[in-house]
Structures are given as C-alpha cells and as structure tokens.
Design a protein around this motif. Structure first.
Motif, mmCIF file in Angstrom:
data_model
loop_
_atom_site.group_PDB
_atom_site.id
_atom_site.type_symbol
_atom_site.label_atom_id
_atom_site.label_comp_id
_atom_site.label_asym_id
_atom_site.label_seq_id
_atom_site.Cartn_x
_atom_site.Cartn_y
_atom_site.Cartn_z
ATOM 1 N N CYS A 1 -5.354 9.735 -12.002
ATOM 2 C CA CYS A 1 -3.910 9.418 -12.072
ATOM 3 C C CYS A 1 -3.579 8.768 -13.414
ATOM 4 C CB CYS A 1 -3.505 8.510 -10.916
ATOM 5 S SG CYS A 1 -3.537 9.381 -9.345
ATOM 6 N N LYS B 1 0.837 -1.220 0.000
ATOM 7 C CA LYS B 1 0.000 0.000 0.000
ATOM 8 C C LYS B 1 0.862 1.256 0.000
ATOM 9 C CE LYS B 1 -4.086 -1.792 2.317
ATOM 10 N NZ LYS B 1 -4.771 -1.831 3.612
ATOM 11 N N ARG B 2 1.929 1.243 0.807
ATOM 12 C CA ARG B 2 2.852 2.403 0.809
ATOM 13 C C ARG B 2 3.374 2.659 -0.599
ATOM 14 N NH1 ARG B 2 6.587 3.132 5.671
ATOM 15 N NH2 ARG B 2 8.049 3.770 4.073
ATOM 16 N N HIS B 3 3.781 1.560 -1.262
ATOM 17 C CA HIS B 3 4.358 1.682 -2.595
ATOM 18 C C HIS B 3 3.307 2.190 -3.584
ATOM 19 C CE1 HIS B 3 6.375 0.595 -6.338
ATOM 20 N NE2 HIS B 3 7.488 0.547 -5.646
ATOM 21 N N ILE C 1 0.633 3.949 -3.042
ATOM 22 C CA ILE C 1 0.297 5.365 -2.808
ATOM 23 C C ILE C 1 1.438 6.263 -3.278
ATOM 24 C CG2 ILE C 1 -0.099 7.090 -0.982
ATOM 25 C CD1 ILE C 1 -1.649 4.823 0.521
ATOM 26 N N THR C 2 2.669 5.866 -2.932
ATOM 27 C CA THR C 2 3.824 6.693 -3.310
ATOM 28 C C THR C 2 3.937 6.846 -4.824
ATOM 29 O OG1 THR C 2 4.923 5.745 -1.408
ATOM 30 C CG2 THR C 2 6.310 6.970 -2.936
ATOM 31 N N HIS C 3 3.576 5.789 -5.550
ATOM 32 C CA HIS C 3 3.777 5.818 -7.003
ATOM 33 C C HIS C 3 2.502 6.115 -7.782
ATOM 34 C CE1 HIS C 3 7.990 4.677 -6.815
ATOM 35 N NE2 HIS C 3 7.624 4.032 -5.730
ATOM 36 N N GLY C 4 1.479 6.544 -7.093
ATOM 37 C CA GLY C 4 0.294 7.067 -7.782
ATOM 38 C C GLY C 4 -0.650 6.029 -8.348
#
Ligand code: ADP
Ligand code: MG
Length: 502
Positions: free
Chosen positions: A226, A25-27, A29-32
């Motif tokens: 996005c 999830k972090r990844h 969100i970070t990468h759109g």
C-alpha cells in the motif's frame, strides 16, 4: 484478574476503548493503512499504529525541519565527493563484501546521467540527556512509509473526532465547534507522498522523453504494497500517462536491455525505455540472490537512467559515513553557513570506529565499562542488526575482531510517553510506555554537473513509536508502530486523560 485487566476495565468506564478501537480499525482498513499478511500474500492486514497522536514539542520538530534542506545538500555533495566517500568507507571496504561490491560498481561506472534524484529520510530521537534532537541515521535508499504516514495523520484526526463526538470524552472540554476542529487540526499535515511524487515527476521531465517509463525495483513477496502503490498513484495523479513497472532483481535478469551505443535501458517485454529506476530493494546483500542480480545493478548504474539512488548516494548513507561526518571540519567543507553547520553538528551523537589502532584499545575499554551507554551498528539497513548491552560485551569477549564491522554510537535516551498500540494480531495494548522516533523526508533533484538544484525540499515526516523494552526500530520488522504528532500547546492534555490510571 491481572493489573492490566483491572486497568482496562476501569478505563472502559470513561473511554469506551473497544468502540474507539473498532472505529480506528474500520478507518485504517478503509483508507489503506495495510500491508500483506506474512503467512498469506493474498490477505491484507492492518499496519500497526497508535490510537492517538504522541505529544511532542513543536520547537524540536521545527528545528529538525529547519535544517533538512541543508542536510539534503550535505548528503548530495558527500555522494559526489569520491575522496571523502573513499576516506569514510576505507575501514570497511576491505572487510565488508557488500560495501566493497557497491564501491567497485561505483568506481567502474561512467557517469552518463547528470540528473540525480534522491528521496531521503533523516531519522531522529530527542535525547533527554541534553534536551536536543539527535540523528539516529540518514536513509538514502528505500526511504519507506511516505505513502502511509499521511494516512495516520488523517486517521488520528478521525479517531479524535469520533472519541469527542461519540464517547463523551468531556475532559477534552471542547466548548464549541470551532475550538473542536482547530484542536484536531493541530495534528500536522504531511506532504511526504505528494512531494516525493513531485520530485519523481521533475526528474522524469528532465530525462526528457515523454514516452519513457519508471521502474520500481522491489523485493520478491513484497508486503508493504500500500505504501509503494500510494507513490505510484501519486505519480500517476500528477502525470497520468507515465507507465510504471514493478520488477524484482531476479525478474530483471532476463528483462533488462542496455543499449551499449546510447546507454539507454529498456525492458524487453514492453520495449519501454526506462527514465527512472527507483529502488525499494538492493540495500542488503540478501536482495542480490545471484551474480545475475548484481549484473542488473551494474548495468543500471552504467546506464543513462536516473537512479534513486545512485550507488554513490546509497554509499553516502552508510553508517560509517555518518560517523566520518562527526570528525572535525568535514561538514564545514560542504555547508558554508556557520550557523547551519553548527545546527547540523548539534544533532550528531558521539560515534567512533575501531580501525584506528591507537584509539582502539581505549574505545574497547570505554565500551566494556559502559555497554549500556552505546549501540553497536553495522553498515546494514533494514532493522534488527544492532547490538546492545550484553551483546556488546559478548562481542568484545568472543569476537573482538568483528568490532571492525561496526560503528559505536552513544545511546540516545528519548522521553517516554504512554499510548495505546494497535497490533496486527487485532489486539490493542493499552497504557504502554513508549518512545518516538521522528523521520524527516527530504527530496532533491539536482544536476550534478552544474550544481543546479531543481528541487531541495523538506517533504514531510514519519513517526514511529515503540515500547520502551524494544531496542530496534522498524514497522515492517514488527518493532514499532506508525504514529503522528500532537504539537498543540496543550498537547499533554490528551495524553494525561488517556494515561491517568483510575
Ligand atoms: P537500521 O534502521 O538501518 O537498521 P538504525 O540506525 O535506524 O538502523 O537502528 C535501528 C533502530 O535502533 C533505530 O530505529 C532505533 O530505534 C535504535 N537505535 C539506533 N541508534 C540508536 C542510538 N544511538 N540510541 C538509541 N537507539 C538507537
Ligand atoms: Mg532505521
């Protein structure tokens, strides 16, 4: 404790799944890998995705890849052949107001722009009945997700690396660094975004006015921003000076100016001449909320702007045209390589319509006796429109004359895989039985007067995965999640480790 909870708990002993999910999830969100929250357009939420790539046979992927440029050419030529288009659409023009309206615009517009830009997506599923890839549909308008699909490939690589590095997934037996990275690299790279942008730039250059702009027509309250912005960024990365406008049909009703002398179109507020109109709206009647919106579409079609797609190209993507192409000796008119037309034909599922009075009763009986073997599909895009099983029987019993809006298509039975889905509500579904639908993007820039093909390419792929209890597709509609393919030789390894119930 339910069986699922017990399974989850046992899995956690070997796969610290919550840890992997949190990383994923972090990844994302970070990468759109995001879209807007339907309840609050100021908030973004994760686009649903699968935690690991789905195992897939490389040869099947390679096959649909190998026929895409021929498919591009086929649809390009169909769109230019009024006789074929009219024959194919004939049963629905008198009964379907939307198709009739588009057809009328096409027939009353004079072609003032020889350059045609198309960004297609050809969707398939593997049919286990015959171990062959079969076409679900061919999209000629608003082929979405080119902007997000490559993010999923990178996401899966990052998740695998994380799982191997941090979670002691020793079953993957990565003995040394080189083996580890080459295994992760077997997740195919995906150029759908870059190649879509390149096609747009090529068309822009052929329009031949460096000061002109590109217009994206979008729906009001668009959520898939996005994906769309990735395309804008990719275009501006290739040509930083290009201005891009985003407008809804309704906004354009006061904004668009067609110069009736030279047939250029301009935006009134910026005075920008529009070189390319790229439609991310306009494929369902609801997008034209009033007559003025239809007038916008008509003016654009009359103009010199390059349209992606033209009305005729949009019409070529109708499901009834897909059915028409299965008739004998049609595709052979456009593809003169026997092998290629044979290969294209091998992807056709059985389809039929209900307009032929002689065959009608026989076809209805076939459906009535085998409702589970067919899907009824209307000439609409965007998901949620098909009829299955009892819905088919109900339609036959209660509204038999409505059958004319539909084509019947043999049901494709794809292989099942087990995976973990990350849904937008933040939950993850472990060990769900799923199927994959693969889309192949194709880009085309042609001069339809000279038949010159400036670009005819296979651009990349999209994988959408959904649970086996879901009939429909579509990520935006919530039916499926974005995924990627593991086509490595030992691709069942990951799937085996992951799906083994311990
Ligand atoms: P659209 O996306 O324009 O609504 P599709 O033809 O893609 O229409 O159908 C929607 C979904 O229905 C597909 O994504 C697929 O999951 C399912 N579907 C469509 N045709 C078939 C078929 N012949 N067999 C099995 N499933 C199908
Ligand atoms: Mg579809």
């Amino acid at each position: 404790m339910s069986t699922n909870d017990a399974d989850n708990e046992r899995m956690q002993l070997r796969w610290p799944i919550d840890d992997v999910v949190a990383f994923a999830k972090r990844h994302a969100i970070t990468h759109g890998l995001l879209c807007l929250d339907p309840n609050n357009l100021d908030l973004a939420t994760i686009v649903p995705f699968s935690l690991f790539p789905s195992p897939y046979s490389y040869s099947h992927l390679k096959f649909i890849w190998s026929i895409q440029t021929a498919y591009n050419r086929l649809y390009n030529r169909i769109s230019l052949d009024d006789e074929t288009l009219e024959k194919a659409l004939k049963p629905v023009i008198p009964i379907d107001d939307f198709i009739e309206r588009l057809w009328k615009i096409h027939r009353t517009s004079t072609r003032r722009q020889p350059i045609q830009l198309d960004i297609y997506r050809n969707d398939y599923m593997l049919d286990t009945k015959i171990n062959t890839m079969r076409q679900v549909e061919f999209n000629t308008i608003s082929s979405a997700f080119a902007g997000l699909t490559a993010i999923v490939a990178d996401l899966h690589k990052a998740i695998l690396r994380y799982a191997i590095d941090n979670c002691y997934v020793r079953e993957l037996t990565m003995d040394n660094q080189q083996e580890k990275s080459s295994s992760i690299d077997l997740i195919l790279p995906n150029d759908a975004l870059k190649k879509s942008a390149e096609a747009m730039i090529k068309a822009f250059e052929l329009y031949n006015n460096v000061n002109a702009a590109i217009l994206f027509i979008i729906v009001p309250n668009e959520r898939n921003i996005c994906d769309q912005n990735a395309l804008i960024d990719a275009v501006q990365k290739l040509k930083s000076t290009i201005r891009i406008h985003l407008k809804t049909f309704e906004q354009l009703t006061d904004e668009l100016l067609l110069d009736e002398k030279n047939f250029n179109i301009y935006l009134k507020s910026s005075h920008d001449e529009i070189a390319i109109v790229y439609y991310r709206a306009g494929y369902i009647p609801e997008h034209y909320i009033n007559e003025k919106c239809w007038y916008v579409r008509e003016q654009i079609e009359q103009s010199r702007a390059i349209k992606c797609p033209t009305v005729r190209s949009q019409l070529a993507g109708c499901k009834i045209v897909q059915e028409y192409l299965t008739h004998e000796n049609i595709i052979e008119k456009y593809i003169n390589d026997e092998n290629l037309s044979k290969n294209i034909r091998s992807t056709f599922a059985r389809m039929f319509t209900f307009d032929d009075l002689e065959a009608r009763q026989k076809n209805i009986n076939l459906l009535r006796e085998n409702p589970h073997d067919f899907v009824l599909k209307p000439n609409r895009e965007g998901g949620g429109n098909n009829k299955y099983d009892d819905e088919i029987l109900n339609l036959i019993e209660k509204q038999e004359n409505h059958l004319n809006y539909y084509i019947a298509m043999e049901k494709i039975l794809p292989p099942k895989c087990t995976t973990c889905l990350i849904k937008p509500n933040g939950k993850h579904l472990l060990h769900v039985e799923c199927i994959n639908e693969i889309g192949i993007y194709g880009t085309m820039v042609t001069n339809v007067d000279t038949n010159e093909e400036y670009i005819n390419e296979v651009a990349g792929y999209l994988v959408r995965t959904k649970t086996t209890d879901t009939n429909e597709g579509g990520v935006a509609t919530g039916y499926s999640v974005l995924d990627c393919l593991d086509v490595s030789e030992n691709n069942n390894e990951l799937s085996r480790i992951f799906s083994e119930k311990r």
